[in-house]
Design a protein around this motif. Sequence first.
Motif, short mmCIF file in Angstrom:
data_model
loop_
_atom_site.label_atom_id
_atom_site.label_comp_id
_atom_site.label_asym_id
_atom_site.label_seq_id
_atom_site.Cartn_x
_atom_site.Cartn_y
_atom_site.Cartn_z
N MET A 26 -11.99 -2.23 10.13
CA MET A 26 -11.35 -1.66 8.94
C MET A 26 -9.96 -2.24 8.68
SD MET A 26 -11.98 2.31 9.80
CE MET A 26 -13.39 3.19 9.20
N GLY B 255 -8.84 -5.63 8.53
CA GLY B 255 -8.61 -6.93 7.92
C GLY B 255 -7.74 -7.83 8.78
N GLN C 299 -10.38 -2.25 2.34
CA GLN C 299 -9.62 -2.96 3.38
C GLN C 299 -8.15 -3.04 2.97
OE1 GLN C 299 -11.95 -3.20 5.90
NE2 GLN C 299 -11.62 -5.37 6.18
#
Length: 160
Positions: free
Chosen positions: A28, A30, A110
């Motif tokens: 989650m 990035g 994200q």
Amino acid sequence: MLTPTLKTLSDIGTFAPSTDPLALLQSMAGDFAPEMACIFPEGWAWAALAIPQSTRQIWFAVLSGLQVLPENCTHLRRNLLMLDAGLMLRLRFGGLAEPIHGIVTRITPQPLPRRHYGELARMLAEDPSLIAWYAGQTVAIETVDLSEILDTRIERRVVG
């Protein structure tokens, strides 16, 4: 059986008991996946996952300003979990903290790429009318949509 077993309750929850919390957190995060692994190792990942996504988005905006993580992230973890989000954003973005708060807390799914948070601040500073425009919006802001805008701005500045 009238009463569900613990396994059944786990099955109707968001995460199965066998879920690797760190892998989930990193998926989650990035660009910030390595930082999340350092700040929230092992069981601490569940603490980060229990925090609303909007707060994690603030963390990513704040972390985008750190060049290097401290060797021991214990204090950083505590501060992310305990400090006022507005304070952290003011430390990172100064007078743009409030409008950036209103934007980053609506970003989904994200976080923005790391380089985009500085560009977001630059964009708002250069065109204050955007602050009012974003403040008037109530819908979620898709990561990809805002990223495209910020990438275009970065490309124009580099080429120009």
